[in-house]
Scaffold this motif. Structure first.
Motif, PDB file in Angstrom:
ATOM      1  N   ARG A  96       0.820  -1.218   0.000  1.00  0.00           N
ATOM      2  CA  ARG A  96       0.000   0.000   0.000  1.00  0.00           C
ATOM      3  C   ARG A  96       0.854   1.269   0.000  1.00  0.00           C
ATOM      4  NH1 ARG A  96      -5.213   0.037   0.517  1.00  0.00           N
ATOM      5  NH2 ARG A  96      -5.141   2.204   1.318  1.00  0.00           N
ATOM      6  N   GLY A  97       2.149   1.126  -0.030  1.00  0.00           N
ATOM      7  CA  GLY A  97       3.024   2.286  -0.050  1.00  0.00           C
ATOM      8  C   GLY A  97       3.212   2.950   1.293  1.00  0.00           C
ATOM      9  N   LEU A  98       2.920   2.241   2.389  1.00  0.00           N
ATOM     10  CA  LEU A  98       3.073   2.807   3.729  1.00  0.00           C
ATOM     11  C   LEU A  98       4.512   2.615   4.217  1.00  0.00           C
ATOM     12  CD1 LEU A  98      -0.243   1.394   5.227  1.00  0.00           C
ATOM     13  CD2 LEU A  98       0.185   3.752   4.507  1.00  0.00           C
ATOM     14  N   ASP A  99       4.915   3.480   5.127  1.00  0.00           N
ATOM     15  CA  ASP A  99       6.241   3.406   5.735  1.00  0.00           C
ATOM     16  C   ASP A  99       6.201   2.357   6.841  1.00  0.00           C
ATOM     17  OD1 ASP A  99       8.760   3.858   6.722  1.00  0.00           O
ATOM     18  OD2 ASP A  99       8.235   5.709   7.770  1.00  0.00           O
ATOM     19  N   ILE A 122       4.035   1.275  11.665  1.00  0.00           N
ATOM     20  CA  ILE A 122       3.562   1.624  10.331  1.00  0.00           C
ATOM     21  C   ILE A 122       3.079   3.066  10.366  1.00  0.00           C
ATOM     22  CG2 ILE A 122       1.975   1.023   8.456  1.00  0.00           C
ATOM     23  CD1 ILE A 122       1.713  -1.765   9.766  1.00  0.00           C
ATOM     24  N   ARG A 123       3.539   3.869   9.414  1.00  0.00           N
ATOM     25  CA  ARG A 123       3.178   5.286   9.387  1.00  0.00           C
ATOM     26  C   ARG A 123       2.327   5.593   8.167  1.00  0.00           C
ATOM     27  NH1 ARG A 123       8.496   5.333  11.489  1.00  0.00           N
ATOM     28  NH2 ARG A 123       8.546   6.298  13.574  1.00  0.00           N
ATOM     29  N   LEU A 134      -5.678   2.135   8.475  1.00  0.00           N
ATOM     30  CA  LEU A 134      -4.619   2.276   7.475  1.00  0.00           C
ATOM     31  C   LEU A 134      -5.147   2.048   6.066  1.00  0.00           C
ATOM     32  CD1 LEU A 134      -1.722   0.325   9.249  1.00  0.00           C
ATOM     33  CD2 LEU A 134      -1.850   2.799   8.910  1.00  0.00           C
ATOM     34  N   ALA A 135      -6.105   1.146   5.923  1.00  0.00           N
ATOM     35  CA  ALA A 135      -6.590   0.768   4.594  1.00  0.00           C
ATOM     36  C   ALA A 135      -7.629   1.722   4.038  1.00  0.00           C
ATOM     37  CB  ALA A 135      -7.178  -0.645   4.654  1.00  0.00           C
ATOM     38  N   ASP A 136      -8.394   2.377   4.902  1.00  0.00           N
ATOM     39  CA  ASP A 136      -9.551   3.159   4.465  1.00  0.00           C
ATOM     40  C   ASP A 136      -9.179   4.642   4.372  1.00  0.00           C
ATOM     41  OD1 ASP A 136     -11.985   4.261   3.915  1.00  0.00           O
ATOM     42  OD2 ASP A 136     -13.055   3.291   5.570  1.00  0.00           O
ATOM     43  N   ASP A 137      -9.006   5.132   3.175  1.00  0.00           N
ATOM     44  CA  ASP A 137      -8.623   6.536   2.994  1.00  0.00           C
ATOM     45  C   ASP A 137      -9.767   7.500   3.278  1.00  0.00           C
ATOM     46  OD1 ASP A 137      -6.031   5.858   2.349  1.00  0.00           O
ATOM     47  OD2 ASP A 137      -6.441   5.700   0.199  1.00  0.00           O
ATOM     48  N   LYS A 138     -10.959   6.975   3.486  1.00  0.00           N
ATOM     49  CA  LYS A 138     -12.088   7.850   3.865  1.00  0.00           C
ATOM     50  C   LYS A 138     -12.025   8.223   5.344  1.00  0.00           C
ATOM     51  CE  LYS A 138     -15.388   5.133   2.394  1.00  0.00           C
ATOM     52  NZ  LYS A 138     -14.586   4.023   1.800  1.00  0.00           N
TER      53      LYS A 138
END
Length: 485
Positions: free
Chosen positions: A43-46, A57-58, A127-131
């Protein structure tokens, strides 16, 4: 995917469904940790793993929320492995089998892992839900919380930049927690002194089953029976009516779970069987009456066994029996400042027979170090009198309440706004990791909340479906309303 994944909030339950499919008992979180890390990288997370195995996880702040205070969402990755005696389950290889039972989710014959799998799933859903709107976000996932708090002990300063920690490891909808008990493990060994089995004896296996067990902190004040304490009583009673000789004594599996089952391999003269059978029948009726409404299904059973190669010396048998009877267990003291809150307790969690010694393990909890140390000294004194060695390890501090906590007030206001009722503010008699975090990050403002989970640390564990929905609503709204720095 199972029917669990169709529950609401769907994203949270889908993650929990996946968690159940990946074995993750304490000390065996590596596969789950790798799955989470791989998912986050995709997902491109740090993502980083610290020196002891925790994951951090950031996720960047939502647009327009960059100046909000940083939040650390926190859960632990491990679960308590407990199974019913008639359930064949290997927690290191076999998936948990969750199912819907009315308003609840349970597991077939084992612990469910809702403690702390629901909180972990909520962290991942954020982390998964950008809403979901939030400021700068860090997710801290610790290892080995249930068996030693290794992850919290090993968390280094300077790794996290947030200001507020939201712990998701509480287990009652409508309550929020601002403090918890600390604890220490008592590890006791008593050298095995052996003698030959007396002539004319027969071997028998005495078992105690059917108890509820439960969490040694959250359930300790509810008067639930301990299989280990009942076994100690039974053996003393039997020895007063027959020439009992003990070979093995085993009970409980975890120091932080109230013992649900226990057994003894013993020998007796053949002519003692009738006396023993009548005694056990009386004791079973007594226990079911004594624990009516709490532990209604206590079973005492006796079965023929293979003759052991040895029995304990009469001296060891007497000293061990006396020590187990005298060993403190249950609530030791109630808080003088908070009504209904347990101050100090102890759990006689594990008894095991090894080739060279008898092993006993207790978990002692208290809201302050003084209470913890007092019960520890009492426990050590009992076993020293029996000739045992007692050492203490894994001591961790309690989390002292902060009446001026701004995040606590925010959570109270948000709960009232959402559900038109103020939650109860409590101190939990369990070992949340917050006390250890506070020692390393003293500036963190912390609060703990979660959905209703009953029967944690036992195969009766279940999580309330609607409470999970309310927990998610509260978490999402609190994240949205975190103030600016």
């Amino acid at each position: 995917m199972t029917p669990i994944s169709q529950l609401s909030p769907r994203l949270l339950w889908q993650f929990f469904d996946t968690l159940c499919s990946i074995p993750h008992p304490s000390g065996h979180e590596a596969a789950l940790r790798q799955w989470i890390a791989d998912w986050a990288v995709e997902r491109g997370l740090d993502v980083m793993q610290d020196a002891v195995g925790n994951l951090i996880i950031r996720k960047a702040a939502s647009a327009g929320m960059e100046k909000r205070k940083g939040v650390i969402l926190q859960a632990h990755m491990d679960m308590v492995p407990q199974a019913n005696a008639d359930t064949d389950h290997n927690f290191t290889t076999d998936p948990i089998q969750p199912y819907i039972d009315g308003d609840w989710v349970r597991a077939r014959g084992t612990t469910l892992g809702a403690d702390n799998g629901i909180g972990l799933s909520a962290c991942m859903a954020v982390l998964a839900d950008d809403k979901v709107q939030h400021g700068p976000l860090e997710v801290l996932l610790t290892i080995d919380e249930e068996s030693g708090m290794t992850g919290a002990f090993g968390l280094a300063p300077g790794l996290l930049q947030g200001d507020i920690l939201l712990n998701t490891d509480s287990e009652q909808d409508g309550d929020v927690y601002m403090g918890c008990a600390g604890g220490v493990d008592a590890n006791i060994t008593l050298p095995y002194e052996a003698e030959p089995v007396p002539a004319g004896h027969q071997a028998l296996r005495l078992t105690i089953t059917g108890l509820r067990g439960g969490h040694s902190g959250i359930n300790i004040h509810q008067g639930r029976a301990s299989a280990n304490k009942l076994l100690a009583e039974l053996l003393m009673d039997i020895s007063q009516h027959a020439e009992l000789r003990l070979s093995e004594l085993d009970g409980g599996t975890l120091r932080n779970a109230i013992a649900r089952e226990a057994s003894a391999l013993l020998t007796l003269p053949a002519d003692a069987m009738d006396t023993l059978s009548a005694l056990l029948e009386r004791r079973q009726q007594q226990y079911r009456c004594e624990f009516a409404g709490i532990d209604d299904f206590i079973r005492l059973e006796l079965a023929p066994a293979t003759m052991p190669a040895r029995v304990m010396s009469t001296s060891l048998q007497q000293r061990l029996s006396d020590a187990l009877l005298a060993c403190p267990h249950g609530v030791m003291e109630m808080s003088r400042s908070m009504d209904g809150v347990v101050q100090s307790s102890t759990n006689l969690g594990v008894i095991g027979t090894r080739p060279e010694h008898i092993h006993v393990q207790c978990l002692i909890r208290s809201l302050n170090d003084e209470g913890r140390n007092r019960v520890a000294e009492m426990t050590a004194a009992v076993f020293r009198l029996a000739g045992a060695r007692c050492n203490f390890d894994g001591a961790y501090p309690g989390w002292q309440p902060d009446p001026d906590s701004a995040v606590m007030q925010l959570l109270l206001d948000t709960h009232k706004e959402l559900f038109d009722v103020l939650p109860e503010v409590k101190v939990i008699h369990a070992g949340l990791e917050c006390g250890l975090f506070k020692a390393v990050y003293p500036g963190w403002d912390m609060v703990s909340f979660g959905p209703t989970i009953q029967g944690a640390h036992s195969p009766d564990e279940r999580v309330h479906i609607e409470a999970v929905s309310r927990f998610w609503q509260l978490l999402v709204r609190v994240l949205k309303q975190i103030p600016e720095r």
